[in-house]
Write a protein that holds these residues in place. Structure first.
Motif, PDB file in Angstrom:
ATOM      1  N   LYS A 200       0.838  -1.211   0.000  1.00 54.75           N
ATOM      2  CA  LYS A 200       0.000   0.000   0.000  1.00 54.75           C
ATOM      3  C   LYS A 200       0.864   1.248   0.000  1.00 54.75           C
ATOM      4  CE  LYS A 200      -2.639  -0.541   3.539  1.00 54.75           C
ATOM      5  NZ  LYS A 200      -3.669  -0.337   4.558  1.00 54.75           N
ATOM      6  N   SER A 201       1.903   1.252   0.818  1.00 56.24           N
ATOM      7  CA  SER A 201       2.799   2.419   0.884  1.00 56.24           C
ATOM      8  C   SER A 201       3.503   2.639  -0.454  1.00 56.24           C
ATOM      9  CB  SER A 201       3.833   2.238   1.984  1.00 56.24           C
ATOM     10  OG  SER A 201       3.218   2.177   3.237  1.00 56.24           O
ATOM     11  N   ALA A 202       4.012   1.555  -1.027  1.00 54.68           N
ATOM     12  CA  ALA A 202       4.725   1.675  -2.312  1.00 54.68           C
ATOM     13  C   ALA A 202       3.785   2.128  -3.422  1.00 54.68           C
ATOM     14  CB  ALA A 202       5.367   0.336  -2.673  1.00 54.68           C
ATOM     15  N   LEU A 203       2.571   1.601  -3.427  1.00 55.21           N
ATOM     16  CA  LEU A 203       1.596   1.995  -4.449  1.00 55.21           C
ATOM     17  C   LEU A 203       1.207   3.463  -4.287  1.00 55.21           C
ATOM     18  CD1 LEU A 203      -0.013   0.976  -6.856  1.00 55.21           C
ATOM     19  CD2 LEU A 203      -1.810   0.274  -5.281  1.00 55.21           C
ATOM     20  N   LYS A 204       1.064   3.909  -3.045  1.00 56.62           N
ATOM     21  CA  LYS A 204       0.757   5.317  -2.787  1.00 56.62           C
ATOM     22  C   LYS A 204       1.874   6.212  -3.342  1.00 56.62           C
ATOM     23  CE  LYS A 204      -0.129   8.618   0.914  1.00 56.62           C
ATOM     24  NZ  LYS A 204      -0.260   8.793   2.370  1.00 56.62           N
ATOM     25  N   LYS A 205       3.137   5.832  -3.088  1.00 54.34           N
ATOM     26  CA  LYS A 205       4.265   6.615  -3.610  1.00 54.34           C
ATOM     27  C   LYS A 205       4.259   6.630  -5.136  1.00 54.34           C
ATOM     28  CE  LYS A 205       7.338   5.887   0.305  1.00 54.34           C
ATOM     29  NZ  LYS A 205       8.503   5.148   0.811  1.00 54.34           N
ATOM     30  N   LEU A 206       3.981   5.478  -5.744  1.00 53.32           N
ATOM     31  CA  LEU A 206       3.940   5.418  -7.212  1.00 53.32           C
ATOM     32  C   LEU A 206       2.841   6.317  -7.764  1.00 53.32           C
ATOM     33  CD1 LEU A 206       4.474   1.588  -7.789  1.00 53.32           C
ATOM     34  CD2 LEU A 206       6.053   3.426  -8.431  1.00 53.32           C
ATOM     35  N   ILE A 207       1.697   6.316  -7.118  1.00 50.87           N
ATOM     36  CA  ILE A 207       0.574   7.157  -7.573  1.00 50.87           C
ATOM     37  C   ILE A 207       0.924   8.624  -7.413  1.00 50.87           C
ATOM     38  CG2 ILE A 207      -1.802   7.841  -7.063  1.00 50.87           C
ATOM     39  CD1 ILE A 207      -2.350   4.838  -6.442  1.00 50.87           C
ATOM     40  N   LEU A 208       1.502   8.982  -6.263  1.00 58.34           N
ATOM     41  CA  LEU A 208       1.873  10.384  -6.043  1.00 58.34           C
ATOM     42  C   LEU A 208       2.961  10.849  -7.002  1.00 58.34           C
ATOM     43  CD1 LEU A 208       1.786  10.548  -2.144  1.00 58.34           C
ATOM     44  CD2 LEU A 208       0.123  11.485  -3.759  1.00 58.34           C
ATOM     45  N   ASN A 209       3.858   9.933  -7.381  1.00 62.93           N
ATOM     46  CA  ASN A 209       4.931  10.286  -8.325  1.00 62.93           C
ATOM     47  C   ASN A 209       4.418  10.514  -9.740  1.00 62.93           C
ATOM     48  OD1 ASN A 209       6.911  10.244  -6.386  1.00 62.93           O
ATOM     49  ND2 ASN A 209       7.511   8.134  -6.789  1.00 62.93           N
ATOM     50  N   THR A 210       3.228   9.998 -10.059  1.00 61.90           N
ATOM     51  CA  THR A 210       2.679  10.240 -11.391  1.00 61.90           C
ATOM     52  C   THR A 210       2.238  11.683 -11.558  1.00 61.90           C
ATOM     53  OG1 THR A 210       0.423   9.621 -10.765  1.00 61.90           O
ATOM     54  CG2 THR A 210       1.854   7.857 -11.636  1.00 61.90           C
ATOM     55  N   GLY A 211       1.932  12.355 -10.437  1.00 58.78           N
ATOM     56  CA  GLY A 211       1.558  13.757 -10.498  1.00 58.78           C
ATOM     57  C   GLY A 211       0.114  14.017 -10.863  1.00 58.78           C
ATOM     58  N   ILE A 212      -0.723  13.020 -10.978  1.00 62.07           N
ATOM     59  CA  ILE A 212      -2.104  13.266 -11.379  1.00 62.07           C
ATOM     60  C   ILE A 212      -2.962  13.792 -10.231  1.00 62.07           C
ATOM     61  CG2 ILE A 212      -2.070  11.573 -13.229  1.00 62.07           C
ATOM     62  CD1 ILE A 212      -3.796   9.797 -11.394  1.00 62.07           C
ATOM     63  N   TYR A 213      -2.487  13.635  -9.001  1.00 63.99           N
ATOM     64  CA  TYR A 213      -3.260  14.116  -7.853  1.00 63.99           C
ATOM     65  C   TYR A 213      -2.652  15.353  -7.217  1.00 63.99           C
ATOM     66  CZ  TYR A 213      -5.846   9.767  -8.061  1.00 63.99           C
ATOM     67  OH  TYR A 213      -6.635   8.747  -8.470  1.00 63.99           O
ATOM     68  N   GLY A 214      -1.894  16.069  -7.935  1.00 62.52           N
ATOM     69  CA  GLY A 214      -1.385  17.268  -7.276  1.00 62.52           C
ATOM     70  C   GLY A 214      -0.203  17.783  -7.942  1.00 62.52           C
TER      71      GLY A 214
END
Length: 161
Positions: free
Chosen positions: A147-161
Motif C-alpha cells: 500500500k505504501s509503495a503503491l501510494k508513492k507510485l501514484i503520487l509520483n505520477t503527479g495526477i493528484y497534485g
C-alpha cells in the motif's frame, strides 16, 4: 463432492477465477484461459481435492496459482533466449495515460499478489495467506508495504497534485 455440485461451484466463481488467472499470468489473456482450463480439468478429474479446511474460493484460487506457476516453469524450459530479450522493453519516458495495472506491476511480486487478492478479489489477509502459503505476518507486511509503495507510485505520477 458430486460432479454436478462441482460444475455449479466452478460456474459461480468463474469470472473471479479468470481474473485471478490473468493476474497470475501477468495479464496474458490466452495463457490465463489455458491455466483455467487446466485447473478445471484438475478439479473435475479429482487431481486437486478440496479438503474443506479453507473457503472454497480460497482453495480454487490456490489451485489456479500453483497451476500457473507450474505452467510458467514448463514454458521457460523451452523458451528461446532471443524471444526473452525481445520481451524486455524500455520504460516510456512520459506517461500519457494513467494505468493502474502498470503501477501494480511495478510492485514486488509478493506485495502485488497480496494487494490483488485483497482489493480485487475481496479476500481477507488470512485467506490471502492460505492461497500464497505464507504466514499471516508476512502477508500483513506485504500488504502494508505494498500500500505504501503503491501510494508513492501514484503520487509520483503527479495526477493528484
Amino acid at each position: 463432492m458430486t460432479e454436478k455440485w462441482l460444475n455449479q461451484i466452478l460456474e459461480q466463481h468463474h469470472r473471479e477465477a479468470f481474473m485471478w488467472a490473468r493476474q497470475c499470468c501477468n495479464y496474458d489473456y490466452d495463457q490465463a484461459k489455458e491455466i483455467l482450463q487446466l485447473v478445471y480439468v484438475k478439479i473435475l478429474e479429482g487431481k486437486a481435492k478440496y479438503d474443506e479446511k479453507a473457503n472454497l474460493k480460497t482453495w480454487i484460487f490456490s489451485v489456479i496459482r500453483y497451476t500457473a506457476i507450474d505452467y510458467q516453469r514448463s514454458q521457460l524450459i523451452f523458451e528461446d533466449l532471443g524471444a526473452i530479450e525481445n520481451v524486455i522493453e524500455d520504460e516510456p519516458e512520459t506517461v500519457e495515460t494513467f494505468d493502474y495495472k502498470e503501477l501494480i506491476m511495478k510492485l514486488p511480486a509478493g506485495q502485488r499478489q497480496v494487494l490483488l487478492l485483497v482489493f480485487y478479489h475481496n479476500m481477507t489477509l488470512k485467506e490471502a495467506a492460505v492461497i500464497l502459503t505464507l504466514s499471516i505476518g508476512t502477508v500483513r507486511t506485504h500488504y502494508d508495504r505494498g500500500k505504501s509503495a503503491l501510494k508513492k507510485l501514484i503520487l509520483n505520477t503527479g495526477i493528484y497534485g
